[in-house]
Design an enzyme around this catalytic site. Structure first.
Site, PDB file in Angstrom:
ATOM      1  N   SER A   1       0.690  -0.888   0.142  1.00 13.34           N
ATOM      2  CA  SER A   1       0.131  -0.149  -0.023  1.00 13.34           C
ATOM      3  C   SER A   1       1.137   1.474   0.071  1.00 13.34           C
ATOM      4  O   SER A   1       1.597   1.539  -0.744  1.00 13.34           O
ATOM      5  CB  SER A   1      -1.155  -0.005   1.166  1.00 13.34           C
ATOM      6  OG  SER A   1      -1.934   1.042   0.859  1.00 13.34           O
TER       7      SER A   1
ATOM      8  N   HIS B   1      -8.040  -5.648   0.090  1.00 16.72           N
ATOM      9  CA  HIS B   1      -5.776  -4.647   0.436  1.00 16.72           C
ATOM     10  C   HIS B   1      -5.164  -5.608   1.177  1.00 16.72           C
ATOM     11  O   HIS B   1      -4.358  -5.097   0.974  1.00 16.72           O
ATOM     12  CB  HIS B   1      -7.005  -3.250  -0.007  1.00 16.72           C
ATOM     13  CG  HIS B   1      -5.438  -2.358   0.634  1.00 16.72           C
ATOM     14  ND1 HIS B   1      -4.744  -2.743  -0.810  1.00 16.72           N
ATOM     15  CD2 HIS B   1      -5.103  -1.689   1.393  1.00 16.72           C
ATOM     16  CE1 HIS B   1      -3.957  -0.999  -0.175  1.00 16.72           C
ATOM     17  NE2 HIS B   1      -4.017  -0.631   0.498  1.00 16.72           N
TER      18      HIS B   1
END
Length: 316
Positions: free
Chosen positions: A138, A293
């Site tokens: 991320s 995610h």
């Protein structure tokens, strides 16, 4: 999990992000290493000394280093079990970092990819880490991509996890998380359970709340719990975390190997951005993992398998 190798030829017209038409200027910045330079014409930012945890399989991991960089609101603790596994399976030491404003690292303005990249470059130089593999999730993914593009000699290869080299809005969850964490601090909870109750309206999923609450600490016995990270600074930096500092792949590329790992249930690396990835990183490979995610924590075994396979493959 399916693995797909991508080698996308450059498109005819230069790609420009719609938000920007200006070009990035390179100039000399931090020292020592020769490759540590800023992608701004201005003076280098103040570098902070990053906290880290070394996983070296009790001294038996002697190969080229692996450096792991967590995501927003994370810390080196997130990568502890994966770091131990990679050190054991690959016989390579794994350095799990705390970025600035996270974990045990110093708090400092600004919180941008320029600052994050310079901090990690300084860490590599301080510890003499050469031929490193940079792994980032991320926020960490954009950090390692930025490092590779601005200073290709700083690493041997990169593994960005569930992020792409584009300007793209963060998930709406992150502002909610930041708001909830600010409410937790206002409530001055004495226990994790009390803090969890305050945070629940802002983060419905228990695993996410547990992840965010790992940042809580008690400054002194009997005191209320407080976040060890500067929530205000990070909240104001969410826009920076959505950006990517390079705009034009006709001007800069990373021609070494790159493994992009994405969660199939996440929106951060859509099929539409694969041509852009291919232009910045012409030797990239793609692995899809059936996850959201939070790929590494959701599917650690599949993640480790993908990394080990990539790093054990011989160079062409």
């Amino acid at each position: 999990m399916r693995s797909v190798q991508k080698s996308i030829q450059p498109l005819c017209a230069p790609f420009l992000h719609p938000k920007h038409t200006t070009r990035i200027q390179l100039s000399c910045a931090t020292q020592p290493p020769l490759w540590a330079r800023s992608f701004h014409a201005s003076a280098s930012l103040r570098v902070v000394d990053l906290a880290y945890r070394l996983h070296d399989d009790q001294g038996k991991a002697k190969g080229d280093p692996i450096v792991m960089i967590h995501g927003l609101f994370g810390s080196k603790r997130n990568n502890q079990s994966v770091g131990n596994a990679l050190a054991r399976l690959l016989a390579r030491p794994v350095y799990a970092l705390d970025t600035r404003n996270h974990g045990e690292s110093p708090h400092s303005h600004p919180h941008t990819y320029t600052a994050l990249a310079e901090d990690v470059e300084a860490f590599l130089a301080k510890h003499g880490l050469r031929n490193a593999t940079l792994i980032g999730h991320s926020m960490g993914a954009k950090t390692v991509m930025a490092m590779a593009l601005r200073n290709p000699d700083c690493c041997a290869n990169i593994i960005p996890v569930d992020n792409a080299p584009v300007d793209a809005a963060l998930s709406s969850d992150f502002p909610k998380f930041a708001q909830g964490m600010q409410q937790v601090e206002k409530a001055q909870p004495k226990t994790q359970r009390q803090a969890d109750g305050v945070l629940e309206p802002y983060a419905k999923d228990l695993p996410v709340r547990q992840f965010l609450l790992t940042n809580l600490a008690r400054p002194e016995p009997g005191a209320a719990l407080k976040f060890r990270i500067p929530i205000g600074t990070l909240s104001k930096s969410l826009g920076h975390m959505a950006d990517f500092p390079f705009r034009n792949p006709d001007e800069v590329q990373f021609t070494k190997r790159a493994l992009f790992i994405r969660g199939t249930k996440s929106h951060y690396v859509s099929d539409e951005v694969l041509p852009i990835i291919g232009r910045f990183f012409p030797r990239f490979e793609l692995v899809d993992i059936d996850a959201g995610h939070w790929v590494i924590s959701e599917k650690p075994d599949e993640f480790i398998q993908a990394v080990v396979k990539f790093l054990q493959e011989k160079e062409d």
